[in-house]
Design a protein around this motif. Structure first.
Motif, mmCIF file in Angstrom:
data_model
loop_
_atom_site.group_PDB
_atom_site.id
_atom_site.type_symbol
_atom_site.label_atom_id
_atom_site.label_comp_id
_atom_site.label_asym_id
_atom_site.label_seq_id
_atom_site.Cartn_x
_atom_site.Cartn_y
_atom_site.Cartn_z
ATOM 1 N N ASN A 1 0.871 -1.114 -0.088
ATOM 2 C CA ASN A 1 -0.673 0.072 0.299
ATOM 3 C C ASN A 1 0.985 1.668 0.040
ATOM 4 O O ASN A 1 2.056 1.170 0.445
ATOM 5 C CB ASN A 1 -1.059 -0.944 0.903
ATOM 6 N N MET A 2 0.326 2.220 -0.876
ATOM 7 C CA MET A 2 1.412 3.497 -0.709
ATOM 8 C C MET A 2 0.433 4.867 -0.511
ATOM 9 O O MET A 2 -0.349 4.549 -0.518
ATOM 10 C CB MET A 2 1.558 4.033 -2.604
ATOM 11 N N GLY A 3 1.130 5.660 0.101
ATOM 12 C CA GLY A 3 0.675 6.778 0.387
ATOM 13 C C GLY A 3 1.368 8.111 0.631
ATOM 14 O O GLY A 3 2.655 8.109 0.036
ATOM 15 N N TRP A 4 0.507 9.147 0.448
ATOM 16 C CA TRP A 4 2.009 10.322 0.079
ATOM 17 C C TRP A 4 1.177 11.095 1.625
ATOM 18 O O TRP A 4 0.185 11.324 2.299
ATOM 19 C CB TRP A 4 0.739 11.552 -0.869
ATOM 20 N N PHE A 5 1.996 12.453 2.099
ATOM 21 C CA PHE A 5 1.539 12.998 3.518
ATOM 22 C C PHE A 5 2.436 13.964 2.820
ATOM 23 O O PHE A 5 3.158 14.050 2.118
ATOM 24 C CB PHE A 5 2.488 12.116 4.755
ATOM 25 N N ARG A 6 1.777 14.301 4.138
ATOM 26 C CA ARG A 6 2.365 16.421 4.024
ATOM 27 C C ARG A 6 2.472 16.387 5.497
ATOM 28 O O ARG A 6 2.304 16.409 6.646
ATOM 29 C CB ARG A 6 1.706 17.137 3.613
ATOM 30 N N GLN A 7 4.077 17.677 5.850
ATOM 31 C CA GLN A 7 3.779 18.475 6.923
ATOM 32 C C GLN A 7 4.260 20.434 6.924
ATOM 33 O O GLN A 7 5.334 19.979 6.047
ATOM 34 C CB GLN A 7 5.151 17.725 7.168
ATOM 35 N N ASP B 1 3.988 0.739 3.071
ATOM 36 C CA ASP B 1 2.887 0.353 3.660
ATOM 37 C C ASP B 1 3.333 -1.400 3.289
ATOM 38 O O ASP B 1 2.757 -1.816 2.438
ATOM 39 C CB ASP B 1 1.579 0.565 3.848
ATOM 40 N N ARG B 2 3.683 -2.489 4.269
ATOM 41 C CA ARG B 2 3.720 -3.477 3.667
ATOM 42 C C ARG B 2 2.649 -4.166 4.073
ATOM 43 O O ARG B 2 2.593 -5.305 2.664
ATOM 44 C CB ARG B 2 5.462 -4.139 4.227
ATOM 45 N N VAL C 1 -4.053 2.589 5.341
ATOM 46 C CA VAL C 1 -4.392 3.264 6.351
ATOM 47 C C VAL C 1 -3.925 4.565 6.582
ATOM 48 O O VAL C 1 -3.088 5.198 5.486
ATOM 49 C CB VAL C 1 -3.893 2.393 7.718
ATOM 50 N N ARG C 2 -4.539 5.370 7.307
ATOM 51 C CA ARG C 2 -4.236 7.268 7.375
ATOM 52 C C ARG C 2 -2.677 6.954 8.573
ATOM 53 O O ARG C 2 -1.827 8.811 8.304
ATOM 54 C CB ARG C 2 -5.416 8.055 7.957
ATOM 55 N N ALA C 3 -2.566 6.820 9.052
ATOM 56 C CA ALA C 3 -1.829 6.470 10.409
ATOM 57 C C ALA C 3 -0.299 6.490 9.662
ATOM 58 O O ALA C 3 -0.315 5.373 9.119
ATOM 59 C CB ALA C 3 -1.351 5.744 11.347
ATOM 60 N N VAL C 4 0.513 7.511 10.720
ATOM 61 C CA VAL C 4 2.048 7.733 10.063
ATOM 62 C C VAL C 4 2.799 6.466 10.660
ATOM 63 O O VAL C 4 3.395 5.966 9.989
ATOM 64 C CB VAL C 4 3.018 9.151 10.827
ATOM 65 N N TYR D 1 3.517 3.044 8.666
ATOM 66 C CA TYR D 1 4.038 2.985 7.264
ATOM 67 C C TYR D 1 5.857 2.479 7.132
ATOM 68 O O TYR D 1 6.247 3.522 8.582
ATOM 69 C CB TYR D 1 3.428 4.641 6.404
ATOM 70 N N ASP D 2 6.117 2.107 6.908
ATOM 71 C CA ASP D 2 7.830 1.141 7.177
ATOM 72 C C ASP D 2 8.321 2.541 6.076
ATOM 73 O O ASP D 2 9.738 2.099 6.961
ATOM 74 C CB ASP D 2 7.276 0.200 6.218
ATOM 75 N N TYR D 3 8.232 2.755 5.351
ATOM 76 C CA TYR D 3 9.642 2.986 4.257
ATOM 77 C C TYR D 3 8.888 4.582 4.204
ATOM 78 O O TYR D 3 7.819 5.186 3.427
ATOM 79 C CB TYR D 3 9.545 1.851 3.226
ATOM 80 N N TRP D 4 9.641 5.378 3.854
ATOM 81 C CA TRP D 4 9.359 6.556 3.360
ATOM 82 C C TRP D 4 11.022 6.925 2.556
ATOM 83 O O TRP D 4 11.684 7.719 2.559
ATOM 84 C CB TRP D 4 9.651 7.770 5.212
#
Length: 124
Positions: free
Chosen positions: A33-39, A99-100, A105-108, A111-114
């Motif tokens: 699973n892949m996600g985009w986050f921002r800060q 995320d392996r 999911v939405r939780a930081v 996720y395993d790799y960034w």
């Protein structure tokens, strides 16, 4: 080990568009699973969008729904974030994450790799 590298960030006027890319290396992320986050400065990292391994399950933060689109090309081991109708409040460093296991999911912490992130700045 998975390495993620974001690209495509930059400076854009409000109402404009950008397309972010996240290229994975070291291992295929086809089953991730892949996600985009921002800060943003002074704020916590927040979920923007995510999708499962085959792209059939998508999730978006309410703040970007209808403006941003996440997609993936497993043949290229790459994930994209198309950002339209950008607003000044979208200004942040954008991170790609993998995320392996499990569903989107939405939780930081899930996720395993960034990646290292790419800066997006939207001027008013």
């Amino acid at each position: 080990q998975v390495q993620l590298e974001e690209s495509g960030g930059g400076l854009v006027q409000a109402g404009g568009s950008l397309r972010l890319s996240c290229a994975a290396s070291g291992r295929t992320v086809t089953n991730y699973n892949m996600g985009w986050f921002r800060q943003a400065p002074g704020k916590e990292r927040e979920f923007v969008a995510g999708l499962n391994w085959n792209g059939n399950t998508l999730a978006y933060a309410d703040s970007v729904k209808g403006r941003f689109t996440i997609s993936r090309d497993n043949a290229k081991n790459t994930v994209y974030l198309q950002m339209n109708s950008l607003k000044p409040e979208d200004t942040a460093v954008y991170f790609c994450a993998a995320d392996r296991a499990g569903s989107v999911v939405r939780a930081v912490s899930a996720y395993d790799y960034w990646g290292q992130g790419t800066q997006v700045t939207v001027s008013s």
